[in-house]
Design a protein around this motif. Sequence first.
Motif, PDB file in Angstrom:
ATOM      1  N   GLU A   1      -3.984  -6.787   3.103  1.00 34.99           N
ATOM      2  CA  GLU A   1      -4.261  -5.394   2.738  1.00 34.99           C
ATOM      3  C   GLU A   1      -4.514  -5.276   1.239  1.00 34.99           C
ATOM      4  N   THR A   2      -3.712  -5.969   0.441  1.00 37.40           N
ATOM      5  CA  THR A   2      -3.873  -5.927  -1.013  1.00 37.40           C
ATOM      6  C   THR A   2      -5.206  -6.533  -1.422  1.00 37.40           C
TER       7      THR A   2
ATOM      8  N   GLN B   1     -10.637 -14.010  -5.927  1.00 34.52           N
ATOM      9  CA  GLN B   1      -9.771 -12.924  -5.474  1.00 34.52           C
ATOM     10  C   GLN B   1      -8.705 -12.610  -6.513  1.00 34.52           C
TER      11      GLN B   1
ATOM     12  N   ASP C   1      -7.933  -6.803   0.461  1.00 35.66           N
ATOM     13  CA  ASP C   1      -9.011  -5.922   0.919  1.00 35.66           C
ATOM     14  C   ASP C   1      -9.135  -4.695   0.032  1.00 35.66           C
ATOM     15  N   ARG C   2      -8.003  -4.120  -0.359  1.00 35.27           N
ATOM     16  CA  ARG C   2      -8.041  -2.944  -1.225  1.00 35.27           C
ATOM     17  C   ARG C   2      -8.648  -3.291  -2.587  1.00 35.27           C
ATOM     18  N   ALA C   3      -8.294  -4.457  -3.126  1.00 35.65           N
ATOM     19  CA  ALA C   3      -8.854  -4.886  -4.409  1.00 35.65           C
ATOM     20  C   ALA C   3     -10.359  -5.105  -4.291  1.00 35.65           C
ATOM     21  N   ARG C   4     -10.798  -5.721  -3.176  1.00 39.17           N
ATOM     22  CA  ARG C   4     -12.241  -5.923  -2.966  1.00 39.17           C
ATOM     23  C   ARG C   4     -12.963  -4.585  -2.884  1.00 39.17           C
ATOM     24  N   THR C   5     -12.382  -3.631  -2.174  1.00 41.97           N
ATOM     25  CA  THR C   5     -13.008  -2.319  -2.030  1.00 41.97           C
ATOM     26  C   THR C   5     -13.103  -1.617  -3.381  1.00 41.97           C
ATOM     27  N   GLU C   6     -12.017  -1.631  -4.140  1.00 45.75           N
ATOM     28  CA  GLU C   6     -12.037  -0.992  -5.458  1.00 45.75           C
ATOM     29  C   GLU C   6     -13.033  -1.678  -6.388  1.00 45.75           C
TER      30      GLU C   6
ATOM     31  N   THR D   1      -8.851  -5.023 -10.864  1.00 49.24           N
ATOM     32  CA  THR D   1      -8.519  -3.732 -10.262  1.00 49.24           C
ATOM     33  C   THR D   1      -7.092  -3.310 -10.606  1.00 49.24           C
TER      34      THR D   1
ATOM     35  N   LYS E   1      -4.147  -4.552  -9.985  1.00 49.84           N
ATOM     36  CA  LYS E   1      -3.047  -4.735  -9.034  1.00 49.84           C
ATOM     37  C   LYS E   1      -1.943  -5.577  -9.683  1.00 49.84           C
TER      38      LYS E   1
ATOM     39  N   SER F   1       4.345  -4.663   3.110  1.00 51.78           N
ATOM     40  CA  SER F   1       3.603  -4.585   4.361  1.00 51.78           C
ATOM     41  C   SER F   1       4.007  -5.718   5.298  1.00 51.78           C
TER      42      SER F   1
END
Length: 137
Positions: free
Chosen positions: A69-70, A46, A72-77, A53, A55, A35
């Motif tokens: 982005e990575t 984090q 945020d995606r990990a936090r969301t998951e 998650t 990653k 990205s």
Amino acid sequence: MFTKMNRINLLGRNNFAVIRFMATPSGPKPVDGGSVSPRYKPTEFQKTLLVWTKKYKSKEEIPSLVSSETIDRARTEARIKFSNFLIVLTALGSFSAILLGKAAAKRGESVHKMNLDWHKQYEEDYKKKQEGEPKAA
């Protein structure tokens, strides 16, 4: 891919042309397909989320800078996983409350009966207290 100006001819009553400015990419794309978002140094929490998650396989594998982005995606998951865990925990708690309530009903216990017993005990204690006190004139 994108041009700075895209001319679109619209046919209408007056046959006029409309000029529409298109966005252009803001620089070269990364060669490795990653990205272009800014990179941040992840905190220990984090890093834990990134491993939880899946990653990364371990905290040691996490690079010193990770894209936002990575993270945020990990936090969301992680938030979704935690919410699903709480949903299951709530369902199990509700099911166990139902089973305990049915077992108590079979034994003849109820909240109404417990309330009546408490009031009866309260009145008896109050009467004993009134009998033990000398009457003032």
